[in-house]
Design an enzyme around this catalytic site. Structure first.
Site, PDB file in Angstrom:
ATOM      1  CG  ASP A 135       0.276  -2.559   3.601  1.00 41.62           C
ATOM      2  OD1 ASP A 135       0.342  -3.617   3.454  1.00 41.62           O
ATOM      3  OD2 ASP A 135       0.458  -1.642   3.211  1.00 41.62           O
ATOM      4  CD1 TRP A 181       4.005  -8.313  -8.174  1.00 46.91           C
ATOM      5  CD2 TRP A 181       5.172 -10.698  -8.935  1.00 46.91           C
ATOM      6  NE1 TRP A 181       4.965  -8.839  -9.074  1.00 46.91           N
ATOM      7  CE2 TRP A 181       5.227  -9.424  -9.864  1.00 46.91           C
ATOM      8  CE3 TRP A 181       5.756 -11.656  -9.304  1.00 46.91           C
ATOM      9  CZ2 TRP A 181       5.922  -9.772 -10.718  1.00 46.91           C
ATOM     10  CZ3 TRP A 181       6.608 -12.004 -10.042  1.00 46.91           C
ATOM     11  CH2 TRP A 181       6.809 -10.317 -10.906  1.00 46.91           C
ATOM     12  CG  ASP A 182       4.754  -5.491  -1.776  1.00 46.57           C
ATOM     13  OD1 ASP A 182       3.338  -4.760  -2.350  1.00 46.57           O
ATOM     14  OD2 ASP A 182       4.826  -5.181  -0.977  1.00 46.57           O
ATOM     15  CG  MET A 183       3.747  -2.853  -8.634  1.00 50.37           C
ATOM     16  SD  MET A 183       2.163  -1.009  -8.203  1.00 50.37           S
ATOM     17  CE  MET A 183       2.795   0.066  -9.779  1.00 50.37           C
ATOM     18  CG  ASP A 231      11.242  -4.897   2.380  1.00 51.94           C
ATOM     19  OD1 ASP A 231      12.033  -5.198   1.475  1.00 51.94           O
ATOM     20  OD2 ASP A 231      10.500  -4.180   1.538  1.00 51.94           O
ATOM     21  NE  ARG A 291       8.208   1.168   1.714  1.00 54.05           N
ATOM     22  CZ  ARG A 291       8.080   0.098   1.673  1.00 54.05           C
ATOM     23  NH1 ARG A 291       7.672  -0.881   0.739  1.00 54.05           N
ATOM     24  NH2 ARG A 291       8.344  -0.348   2.679  1.00 54.05           N
ATOM     25  CG  ASP A 337     -36.849   7.949 -32.133  1.00 53.80           C
ATOM     26  OD1 ASP A 337     -37.268   7.245 -31.337  1.00 53.80           O
ATOM     27  OD2 ASP A 337     -35.335   7.915 -32.996  1.00 53.80           O
TER      28      ASP A 337
HETATM   29  C1  DGJ Z   1       3.942  -3.473   1.653  1.00 51.77           C
HETATM   30  C2  DGJ Z   1       2.591  -4.574   1.737  1.00 51.77           C
HETATM   31  O1  DGJ Z   1       2.071  -4.557   1.856  1.00 51.77           O
HETATM   32  C3  DGJ Z   1       3.686  -5.084   3.521  1.00 51.77           C
HETATM   33  O2  DGJ Z   1       2.579  -5.835   3.772  1.00 51.77           O
HETATM   34  C4  DGJ Z   1       5.353  -5.255   3.445  1.00 51.77           C
HETATM   35  O3  DGJ Z   1       4.895  -6.373   2.558  1.00 51.77           O
HETATM   36  C5  DGJ Z   1       5.729  -4.189   2.663  1.00 51.77           C
HETATM   37  N1  DGJ Z   1       5.604  -3.538   1.699  1.00 51.77           N
HETATM   38  C6  DGJ Z   1       6.947  -3.797   2.762  1.00 51.77           C
HETATM   39  O4  DGJ Z   1       7.795  -3.100   2.082  1.00 51.77           O
END
Ligand code: DGJ
Length: 750
Positions: free
Chosen positions: A547, A476-478, A366, A442, A52
């Site tokens: 969203d 199923w949201d988060m 929701d 939130r 090298d």
């Molecule tokens: C965030 C999601 O992306 C939306 O489509 C909706 O379900 C809201 N939360 C509800 O709080």
């Protein structure tokens, strides 16, 4: 196929379109030799130069002028004679961190062993893939790493993962354990990442590499809206359809790092794995740690080749369950229609209207549970609010089923609101650090999924609701990122494991619930696309893409998402105008055509549509049903990029090329411009195709090489062709801003 050449000690991993070669050096170090187009030979010894250049880096094994730093390594450690960005870093009981991993042995197994507790690609029959497991060891500290490489020959991908095994009698702390590392001989690349923010996810960013480190990462406890666990290095001349592309995608939903370091010799090292930031893992004597899987794709057919490989593999060998291959229903979601302001009467009105349009699934979003009339309370209290849904959930579900529609329900199971019965009962069940503020986002906190009792609660409470009525879909949201990451039950030395333990808990919860309800269609969501990643797709075969429901914003979001993810995974809805995210007013037809890029649905108050919009909705639904298998399971081609043009185009082509849909969008009207044509892609050049709108016949060659006329209505002029797109679907004449058009071609049997 996996070959091992005894003489040259070279491993050759062959997919249908790729070769990947590694070699064991005399010193026992594992070198990376090659990744790219298929090679015939296993002998690339001529590429391994013994001598090298002069370097400040120490000589390996004190062999004169030989240092690992100038070699391409397969899985580099730190603290010996390669000081570049390591793939693994350990802290030993004596406080030191230098490692030196050398080859022990290998085995090849048919098929693909599962990764315990983690999502991963899989085979349905052992003959679909072979897996090479190479063991390396650090003799001084008695720690092994097992590198595993699964070769999906037909899918043309290599899935990699790493296991660390502590064979010593002492504790070892893992500081860093990436899942894949590739050293290139040069850095004449550009880097592609998918980045953005909430409502602007996965925009394509392409930048030249420069000396030093360049990375995308998440420290948010989720793969995130901001970055996607993906990185590609592309040759500078690589385009959508041509040139070399090297990509890594991580099957993981938490904090990740995708990193490319260009060293002082202008060589690039590309890596992906769990983000070492704020991560450690204590490995007791005899314990193992399994890192997530990285999927490596090489394409010499540009970005389309790369995307098709990911889309095919993830669509068929990452997604699972009965819905993997089934056409997904057209849905109506009440979120943007009502937000929290609904009762069962309003829901039924919307559902009734939807059923008349042929919509197949009603999704109650929701606000149906606890005392939730806005976003300040009740997450965690998964029992129906009978003030809003009088008569209870089952009654409502039965009534909606009676309208001929399936019923779906929203949950955000990983969260708890400080105002909730769950929080009152278990204030220590959220992620938190004693003495620090529990920062809400939130007005919610994140449950500590590193704890078994918390996971059990989620499994039970969600299962109870699902068992209480004929619920056939779950969203199923988060909705927040992690802060003050700490667990009330883990000891001090394990607190930095929490973010990863959370992911393991989440995967367990998702696995359990989706297995208990195998016929339910699960759609993941995280404030839209905050967790659109391969890890979640393993459990839930579709994701709410963003969203942002604006038809024009969606062009970039969907185009970017298609880089890695199949169209069937993308949820796309028609919403009201002015759009709720950007206040843009777009034609109804454009909203429909833009949303027909994946899983199609509506998210607005259908009872408030005008007569013309109602007619269009009915026609859109009917048209989508006609082409949905094509859109959901066909090959997707990006034709014109919204990142570079005022005009966007894409198409869906059936695997057997018998049918295609082509979509075109013009963002802003241009006065007195050239009349547009769009060249289709991926058709059979020798076949004749019928334009299903006009009945006109075209050769596949004409559609691809000459192009289709966009029926422009130039200012002051007239539409080139009739005003009806398909039966009952008024033509979205290309006029004004935000115009769109869609074609459907079918091969004619002649
Ligand atoms: C965030 C999601 O992306 C939306 O489509 C909706 O379900 C809201 N939360 C509800 O709080």
């Amino acid at each position: 196929m996996i070959l091992f050449n005894q003489e040259t000690k070279t491993f050759h991993l062959k997919t249908s379109k790729t070769s990947y070669l590694m070699k064991v050096l005399e010193t026992g170090h594992l070198l990376h030799l090659y990744w790219g187009r298929p090679l015939k030979s296993e002998n690339l010894d001529y590429t391994v130069r013994r001598k090298d250049w002069f370097s400040f880096v120490a000589n390996t094994d004190n062999i004169d002028a030989f240092h690992l730093e100038s070699k391409e390594q397969e899985y580099p450690g730190y603290g010996s004679t390669d000081l570049r960005s390591p793939a693994i870093e350990l802290e030993f009981a004596d406080g030191t961190s230098a490692t030196d991993f050398r080859y022990v042995d290998y085995k090849v197994v048919d098929g693909k062993p599962a990764l315990e507790g983690l999502p991963a690609t899989y085979v349905e029959a052992d003959k679909e893939a072979q897996t090479l497991i190479i063991t390396l060891t650090d003799k001084v500290k008695n720690v092994d790493v097992e590198l595993s490489f699964t070769v999906f020959e037909e899918y043309n991908a290599i899935a990699r993962s790493v296991k660390v095994i502590n064979k010593s009698a002492d504790d070892v702390k893992i500081q860093r354990v990436l899942s894949a590392n590739v050293d290139f001989k040069d850095s004449k690349f550009e880097m592609i990442q998918l980045s953005g923010s909430w409502a602007r996810e996965r925009h394509i960013i392409r930048t030249p590499l420069r000396i030093g480190g360049q990375c995308v990462e998440s420290r948010r406890g989720a793969s995130s809206h901001a970055q996607n666990p993906f990185m590609a290095l592309v040759r500078k001349d690589a385009t959508e359809t041509n040139g070399d592309v090297y990509a890594m995608s991580l099957v993981y939903s938490g904090n990740f790092l995708a990193n490319t370091e260009v060293d002082m010799y202008s060589k690039a090292r590309m890596q992906i794995g769990i983000n070492p930031f704020d991560f450690t893992w204590l490995l007791k004597a005899g314990e193992e740690f399994q890192a997530p899987e990285a999927v490596l794709v090489y394409s010499n057919e540009g970005l389309t080749g790369m995307s098709h490989t990911y889309q095919n593999l993830y669509g068929k060998r990452l997604m699972r369950g009965v819905w993997r291959d089934k056409a997904r229903p057209v849905l109506i979601n009440n979120w943007e229609a009502t937000y929290f302001d609904f009762n069962e009467t309003k829901i039924k009105e919307i559902a009734k209207q939807a059923s008349e349009f042929g919509i197949e699934l009603f999704v109650l979003d929701d606000g149906w549970f606890g005392e939730r009339n806005n976003d300040d309370r009740s997450l965690g209290d998964w029992f129906v609010n009978e003030n809003k849904i009088r008569g209870g959930l089952k009654k409502l579900v039965d009534e909606i089923n009676g309208m001929g529609m399936k019923f779906g329900l929203w949950f955000e199971p990983e969260m708890v609101c400080p105002i909730s019965k769950l929080y009152e009962a278990h204030p220590d069940w959220c992620l938190h650090i004693e003495g620090r503020t529990r920062s809400t986002a939130r007005r919610q906190l994140i449950l500590d999924l590193s704890r078994k009792e918390v996971c059990d609660y989620i499994i039970k409470s969600v299962s109870d609701v699902l068992a209480s009525a004929n619920i056939e879909y779950v969203k199923w949201d988060m909705n927040r990122n992690m802060t003050e990451i700490g667990s009330a039950v883990l000891p001090a030395e394990r607190q930095r494991e929490v973010a990863h333990r959370y992911m393991l808990g989440l995967y367990h919860v998702m696995d359990e619930i989706t297995s208990r309800f195998p016929n339910v269609l699960f759609e993941s969501c995280s404030g839209g696309g905050g967790r659109f990643d391969p890890g979640i797709l393993y459990y839930m075969p579709q994701t709410w893409t963003s969203d942002d429901t604006d038809a024009i914003e969606r062009l970039k979001i969907q185009y970017g998402t298609s880089m890695v993810y199949p169209n069937v995974a993308m949820g796309c809805h028609v919403s009201a105008v002015p759009n709720h995210q950007v206040a843009r007013i777009t034609p109804f037809a454009t909203r429909g055509i833009s949303a027909m890029c994946g899983n199609f649905g509506y998210e607005l108050d259908l009872t408030k549509l005008t007569g013309e919009e109602k007619a269009q909705t009915k026609a859109q639904v009917a048209f989508y049903k006609e082409v949905r298998e094509l859109i959901q399971f066909g090959d997707f081609y990006r034709i014109q990029s919204p990142f570079e043009n005022n005009e966007t185009a894409w198409s869906f082509v059936a695997k057997d090329k018998s049918e295609a849909v082509v979509s075109f969008f013009r963002t802003l009207a241009v006065p007195n411009d050239n009349l547009a044509t769009i060249c289709a892609v991926g058709l059979d050049a020798d076949a004749i195709y019928e334009d299903m709108r006009t009945g006109k016949l075209y050769g596949g060659d004409e559609l691809m090489y000459v192009g289709i006329n966009v029926p422009d209505k130039v200012v002051g002029g007239i539409a080139e062709e009739g005003t009806e797109l398909f039966a009952g679907m008024p033509s979205p004449v290309i006029e004004g801003d935000y115009a769109a058009f869609i074609w459907h071609f079918k091969k004619v049997n002649k």
